[in-house]
Design a protein around this motif. Structure first.
Motif, mmCIF file in Angstrom:
data_model
loop_
_atom_site.group_PDB
_atom_site.id
_atom_site.type_symbol
_atom_site.label_atom_id
_atom_site.label_comp_id
_atom_site.label_asym_id
_atom_site.label_seq_id
_atom_site.Cartn_x
_atom_site.Cartn_y
_atom_site.Cartn_z
ATOM 1 N N GLU A 164 0.851 -1.187 0.000
ATOM 2 C CA GLU A 164 0.000 0.000 0.000
ATOM 3 C C GLU A 164 0.889 1.240 0.000
ATOM 4 O O GLU A 164 2.087 1.172 0.272
ATOM 5 C CB GLU A 164 -0.892 0.017 1.239
ATOM 6 C CG GLU A 164 -1.855 -1.148 1.333
ATOM 7 C CD GLU A 164 -3.054 -1.003 0.409
ATOM 8 O OE1 GLU A 164 -3.194 0.079 -0.214
ATOM 9 O OE2 GLU A 164 -3.849 -1.955 0.313
ATOM 10 N N ARG A 165 0.296 2.372 -0.306
ATOM 11 C CA ARG A 165 1.025 3.637 -0.178
ATOM 12 C C ARG A 165 1.390 3.886 1.275
ATOM 13 O O ARG A 165 0.640 3.543 2.179
ATOM 14 C CB ARG A 165 0.158 4.797 -0.678
ATOM 15 C CG ARG A 165 -0.102 4.775 -2.157
ATOM 16 C CD ARG A 165 -0.945 5.948 -2.592
ATOM 17 N NE ARG A 165 -0.321 7.217 -2.265
ATOM 18 C CZ ARG A 165 -0.605 8.365 -2.870
ATOM 19 N NH1 ARG A 165 -1.507 8.388 -3.827
ATOM 20 N NH2 ARG A 165 -0.007 9.476 -2.530
ATOM 21 N N ALA A 166 2.544 4.482 1.474
ATOM 22 C CA ALA A 166 2.915 4.877 2.833
ATOM 23 C C ALA A 166 1.983 6.001 3.293
ATOM 24 O O ALA A 166 1.427 6.744 2.479
ATOM 25 C CB ALA A 166 4.365 5.356 2.858
ATOM 26 N N ALA A 167 1.817 6.109 4.593
ATOM 27 C CA ALA A 167 0.965 7.165 5.146
ATOM 28 C C ALA A 167 1.495 8.540 4.735
ATOM 29 O O ALA A 167 2.698 8.733 4.572
ATOM 30 C CB ALA A 167 0.925 7.050 6.667
ATOM 31 N N GLU A 168 0.571 9.469 4.569
ATOM 32 C CA GLU A 168 0.935 10.809 4.096
ATOM 33 C C GLU A 168 1.981 11.473 4.986
ATOM 34 O O GLU A 168 2.897 12.144 4.497
ATOM 35 C CB GLU A 168 -0.327 11.678 4.027
ATOM 36 C CG GLU A 168 -0.159 12.951 3.225
ATOM 37 C CD GLU A 168 0.038 12.691 1.733
ATOM 38 O OE1 GLU A 168 0.753 13.486 1.101
ATOM 39 O OE2 GLU A 168 -0.503 11.695 1.215
ATOM 40 N N TRP A 169 1.873 11.267 6.294
ATOM 41 C CA TRP A 169 2.810 11.910 7.215
ATOM 42 C C TRP A 169 4.237 11.395 7.049
ATOM 43 O O TRP A 169 5.193 12.046 7.470
ATOM 44 C CB TRP A 169 2.352 11.745 8.660
ATOM 45 C CG TRP A 169 2.346 10.318 9.160
ATOM 46 C CD1 TRP A 169 1.298 9.444 9.151
ATOM 47 C CD2 TRP A 169 3.440 9.609 9.746
ATOM 48 N NE1 TRP A 169 1.660 8.232 9.684
ATOM 49 C CE2 TRP A 169 2.973 8.301 10.051
ATOM 50 C CE3 TRP A 169 4.766 9.936 10.037
ATOM 51 C CZ2 TRP A 169 3.780 7.330 10.645
ATOM 52 C CZ3 TRP A 169 5.584 8.960 10.612
ATOM 53 C CH2 TRP A 169 5.090 7.686 10.910
#
Length: 203
Positions: A75-80
């Motif tokens: 999955e994409r890494a978290a935005e932060w």
């Protein structure tokens, strides 16, 4: 229908390359299960090399594996986490470039030229999977000039995770020009210019 595999590289490396292209292009969406039997049938091999392939994709950050659950596309890494990922990648690449830039030879430059030409062609063709793959290959070739394999081992999962969410790939002409600038700075052995070019490209 089974996909044809050529004998140029090992079977495992070829399958890794095909699946990496599928993941980077979105043909294998994030969260997709990587089922050993289905992949073995697709490529006409046993499940043993497929297990090695999945392990390699996991090491590269393109897949995640959990006990008793199998492997899925990352999955994409978290935005932060994005600023941290960018900073770590930049730190590694700048460190390697400072170490190697004075000793980069003609063969290294020729390889980088080949990859930049490939990026230009892929951009012109609109082949985003090829652009992403060649982007990784260009920066990996640059890192290889430092002759520090541990750097690449640390860097690869970071860059592949970054590429998974690389929305800037739509700016095809710009991405090619950025790699041309990195190449020219390295050719001139101008570390300050090269660092500026890396910062412009990795963001």
């Amino acid at each position: 229908m089974k996909e044809k595999i050529t004998p140029v590289r090992t079977i495992r490396d070829q399958i890794v390359g095909m699946l990496r292209a599928d993941i980077l292009s979105g043909r294998l969406p994030r969260g997709t299960k990587l089922r050993e039997q289905a992949l073995a049938e697709r490529f006409g091999v046993s499940r043993a090399p497929i297990r090695d392939v999945i392990m390699q994709l996991t090491q590269q950050g393109l897949a995640v594996s959990e006990p008793n659950c199998g492997a899925t596309v990352s999955e994409r890494a978290a935005e932060w986490m994005q600023p941290l990922i960018v900073k770590i990648r930049l730190d590694i690449e700048i460190f390697a470039l400072r170490k190697s830039i004075k000793q980069i030879g003609d063969n290294d430059i020729a390889r980088l030229e080949e990859l930049v030409e490939g990026i230009g062609k892929a951009c012109a063709d609109g082949d985003m999977a090829a652009v992403a793959d060649l982007d990784i290959s260009f920066h990996e070739a640059l890192l290889s000039c430092a002759d520090e394999p541990d750097l690449i081992a640390i860097w690869l999962p970071i860059v592949t995770r970054m590429i998974l969410q690389y929305t800037r790939l739509v700016e095809r002409e710009e991405i090619h020009e950025e790699h041309v600038e990195i190449l020219e700075a390295v050719r001139a052995k101008d570390i300050q210019r090269a660092v500026r070019a890396l910062k412009q490209n990795i963001r």
